[in-house]
Design a protein around this motif. Structure first.
Motif, short mmCIF file in Angstrom:
data_model
loop_
_atom_site.label_atom_id
_atom_site.label_comp_id
_atom_site.label_asym_id
_atom_site.label_seq_id
_atom_site.Cartn_x
_atom_site.Cartn_y
_atom_site.Cartn_z
N GLY A 12 0.78 -1.23 0.00
CA GLY A 12 0.00 0.00 0.00
C GLY A 12 0.81 1.28 0.00
O GLY A 12 0.52 2.20 -0.77
N SER A 13 1.81 1.37 0.85
CA SER A 13 2.59 2.60 0.96
C SER A 13 3.33 2.92 -0.33
O SER A 13 3.27 4.05 -0.84
CB SER A 13 3.57 2.48 2.13
N GLU A 14 4.02 1.93 -0.88
CA GLU A 14 4.76 2.17 -2.12
C GLU A 14 3.82 2.45 -3.29
O GLU A 14 4.08 3.32 -4.11
CB GLU A 14 5.66 0.98 -2.46
N GLN A 15 2.71 1.73 -3.36
CA GLN A 15 1.78 1.94 -4.46
C GLN A 15 1.14 3.32 -4.38
O GLN A 15 0.94 3.98 -5.39
CB GLN A 15 0.71 0.84 -4.48
N THR A 16 0.82 3.77 -3.17
CA THR A 16 0.25 5.11 -2.99
C THR A 16 1.27 6.16 -3.40
O THR A 16 0.92 7.13 -4.09
CB THR A 16 -0.21 5.30 -1.53
N SER A 17 2.52 5.98 -3.02
CA SER A 17 3.58 6.91 -3.44
C SER A 17 3.72 6.92 -4.95
O SER A 17 3.92 7.98 -5.56
CB SER A 17 4.91 6.52 -2.80
N GLN A 18 3.63 5.75 -5.57
CA GLN A 18 3.71 5.66 -7.04
C GLN A 18 2.55 6.40 -7.69
O GLN A 18 2.74 7.10 -8.68
CB GLN A 18 3.73 4.20 -7.49
N LEU A 19 1.36 6.27 -7.14
CA LEU A 19 0.20 6.98 -7.69
C LEU A 19 0.44 8.49 -7.63
O LEU A 19 0.21 9.21 -8.61
CB LEU A 19 -1.07 6.61 -6.93
N ILE A 20 0.91 8.98 -6.50
CA ILE A 20 1.16 10.42 -6.34
C ILE A 20 2.20 10.89 -7.37
O ILE A 20 1.99 11.90 -8.06
CB ILE A 20 1.60 10.73 -4.89
#
Length: 182
Positions: free
Chosen positions: A119-127
């Motif tokens: 979740g954390s890495e994927q959210t950062s990637q989305l941003i």
């Protein structure tokens, strides 16, 4: 007396929502929405990306909700947004049923419900992905509850949308919370 006190709050909320829609129209904000109604939670054990028969899918109600989203966006002057979706069938179908144009799959919007450690890495990637997009036309994203909650700390209902200020941040500015259109 209470009605007199509440009237200005209602007017203020309506004005803030209209300002959020204007920011979306002008490309200063994005709309992220949770896919519309797809009964159940998570995905079946035999889930396969790209094979809708193995996934939790939209109900007829969910398809109608998506069409109402399309009508709402058109009524707000957003007829041809840049439209991105998770690769899960229920999200893609929500985006397609809106009838707003070509839907582009975006892996950063994929559900990480089964792999919460991502979740954390994927959210950062989305941003990062969103902030690298050129400014311009309105931006509409269709994703999942877990993704939206990780980004905003808000638990959206099925079909609920959030208008978020751009550039997108780790703690985004929520301009408006839009209930599923009725």
């Amino acid at each position: 007396m209470l009605a007199l006190l509440l009237a200005p709050l209602w007017a203020l909320a309506a004005e803030q929502e209209e300002q959020a829609w204007q920011a979306l129209r002008e490309g200063r904000a994005l709309l992220i929405l949770r896919h519309t109604t797809a009964p159940g939670t998570g995905d079946p054990a035999h889930f396969q990306l790209g094979n809708c028969s193995t996934q939790r899918n939209l109900s007829q109600q969910g398809r109608e909700e998506a069409r109402r989203w399309g009508a709402l966006l058109r009524s707000q002057g957003i007829g041809r947004p840049r439209l991105f979706s998770s690769r899960w069938c229920r999200a893609l179908d929500t985006a397609r049923e809106m009838g707003l144009g070509t839907v582009q799959p975006l892996p950063a919007l994929d559900s990480f419900f089964a792999l919460p450690g991502n979740g954390s890495e994927q959210t950062s990637q989305l941003i990062r992905t969103i902030n690298l997009m050129p400014p311009g036309e309105p931006l509409v994203l269709v994703s999942h509850q877990v993704n939206i909650t990780a980004l905003t700390r808000i638990f959206p209902a099925s079909g609920e949308g959030l208008i978020l200020a751009l550039p997108l941040r780790a703690a985004p500015q929520v301009l408006a919370r839009i209930a599923p259109p009725r």
